[in-house]
Design a protein around this motif. Sequence first.
Motif, PDB file in Angstrom:
ATOM      1  N   GLY A   1       2.357  11.248   7.630  1.00  0.00           N
ATOM      2  CA  GLY A   1       2.720   9.757   8.022  1.00  0.00           C
ATOM      3  C   GLY A   1       2.637   8.847   6.948  1.00  0.00           C
ATOM      4  N   VAL A   2       2.556   9.142   5.657  1.00  0.00           N
ATOM      5  CA  VAL A   2       2.397   8.245   4.615  1.00  0.00           C
ATOM      6  C   VAL A   2       4.248   8.064   4.180  1.00  0.00           C
ATOM      7  CG1 VAL A   2       2.045   7.865   2.225  1.00  0.00           C
ATOM      8  CG2 VAL A   2       0.526   8.834   3.857  1.00  0.00           C
ATOM      9  N   LYS A   3       4.481   6.827   4.060  1.00  0.00           N
ATOM     10  CA  LYS A   3       5.999   6.411   3.764  1.00  0.00           C
ATOM     11  C   LYS A   3       6.205   7.142   2.444  1.00  0.00           C
ATOM     12  CE  LYS A   3       9.077   2.486   2.874  1.00  0.00           C
ATOM     13  NZ  LYS A   3       9.210   0.964   2.692  1.00  0.00           N
ATOM     14  N   ARG A   4       7.478   7.708   2.339  1.00  0.00           N
ATOM     15  CA  ARG A   4       7.786   8.409   1.041  1.00  0.00           C
ATOM     16  C   ARG A   4       8.089   7.341   0.054  1.00  0.00           C
ATOM     17  NH1 ARG A   4      12.340   9.363  -1.742  1.00  0.00           N
ATOM     18  NH2 ARG A   4      12.691  11.660  -2.893  1.00  0.00           N
TER      19      ARG A   4
ATOM     20  N   SER B   1       0.847  -1.021  -0.099  1.00  0.00           N
ATOM     21  CA  SER B   1       0.148  -0.074  -0.049  1.00  0.00           C
ATOM     22  C   SER B   1       0.778   1.278   0.155  1.00  0.00           C
ATOM     23  CB  SER B   1      -1.044   0.006   1.114  1.00  0.00           C
ATOM     24  OG  SER B   1      -1.637   1.135   1.107  1.00  0.00           O
ATOM     25  N   ILE B   2       0.450   2.298  -0.835  1.00  0.00           N
ATOM     26  CA  ILE B   2       1.167   3.643  -0.810  1.00  0.00           C
ATOM     27  C   ILE B   2       0.582   4.739  -0.352  1.00  0.00           C
ATOM     28  CG2 ILE B   2       2.777   2.628  -2.664  1.00  0.00           C
ATOM     29  CD1 ILE B   2       1.162   4.055  -4.589  1.00  0.00           C
ATOM     30  N   GLY B   3      -0.914   4.512  -0.105  1.00  0.00           N
ATOM     31  CA  GLY B   3      -1.742   5.383   0.194  1.00  0.00           C
ATOM     32  C   GLY B   3      -1.828   5.846   1.844  1.00  0.00           C
ATOM     33  N   ASP B   4      -2.581   6.887   2.214  1.00  0.00           N
ATOM     34  CA  ASP B   4      -2.780   7.077   3.383  1.00  0.00           C
ATOM     35  C   ASP B   4      -3.665   6.263   4.237  1.00  0.00           C
ATOM     36  OD1 ASP B   4      -3.683   8.507   5.719  1.00  0.00           O
ATOM     37  OD2 ASP B   4      -3.817  10.578   4.876  1.00  0.00           O
TER      38      ASP B   4
ATOM     39  N   PRO C   1      -3.240  15.502  -5.461  1.00  0.00           N
ATOM     40  CA  PRO C   1      -2.559  15.871  -3.890  1.00  0.00           C
ATOM     41  C   PRO C   1      -2.137  14.694  -3.271  1.00  0.00           C
ATOM     42  CG  PRO C   1      -4.495  16.999  -4.480  1.00  0.00           C
ATOM     43  CD  PRO C   1      -4.513  16.127  -5.494  1.00  0.00           C
ATOM     44  N   MET C   2      -2.904  13.546  -3.504  1.00  0.00           N
ATOM     45  CA  MET C   2      -2.341  12.166  -2.843  1.00  0.00           C
ATOM     46  C   MET C   2      -1.189  11.697  -3.467  1.00  0.00           C
ATOM     47  SD  MET C   2      -2.397   9.814  -0.645  1.00  0.00           S
ATOM     48  CE  MET C   2      -4.298  10.318   0.064  1.00  0.00           C
ATOM     49  N   LEU C   3      -0.870  11.975  -4.615  1.00  0.00           N
ATOM     50  CA  LEU C   3       0.531  11.622  -5.176  1.00  0.00           C
ATOM     51  C   LEU C   3       1.536  12.394  -4.591  1.00  0.00           C
ATOM     52  CD1 LEU C   3       2.422   9.835  -6.904  1.00  0.00           C
ATOM     53  CD2 LEU C   3       1.746  11.668  -8.954  1.00  0.00           C
TER      54      LEU C   3
END
Length: 207
Positions: free
Chosen positions: A83-86, A29-32, A72-74
């Motif tokens: 808190g989202v992993k880069r 997962s790459i999202g919030d 914006p999410m990207l």
Amino acid sequence: MTHVDNIPHILQHGITHRNSINANPNYISIGDGSLIDNRSSTNINVTNGSENVSESITIGDFIPFYFGIRTPMLYIIQNGYKGVKRQNPDDIIYCVTSVQQIIISNNLFYFTDGHANSKKGFTLIYDDKKINEIESLIDFKAAYNKNWKDDTDLDLKRRKEAEFLVKNDVPNNSILGYICFSDVSKNKLIKMEIEETKIVVKPNYYF
């Protein structure tokens, strides 16, 4: 958008929902995460003109697609904010489909005129009865706008994040192509035996 390491599973099973029997047990997962959890408790409320229809299903029950680019999410994902992993842009892949492909696959869908989780309740959600009006209901100019901050248009960000929500798994043959950041990620996709003609390098679709 998905992590490049999810692509082999997508090539085999399509884009699968987390509750699917074919769900990827190693999904990256790459999202919030907090936003994803919130969507799981937010019911779909369909608005067709003046008609409102409440559904006992949540936004989290659907696979979301954006209509445009550089969301914006990207931006959050590439920079590791909230808190989202880069994530390196070479590890982020756009999976491209079309409204027509989803219709052909006989999949249940809804579409929104803004971010589906709009806290102010401004976003409207439409079902297939309004699909022929999608060109006028979605602000495609906003979706493809590279920016979302405009002091003269405070609603731009919400409209830019309009979504196409698909209920069931999206079969691999409904994926028309893949967009990536550079030749590095393109070569990764080619090694996964994706036809080169289906891969487009678009660095300007990233930050």
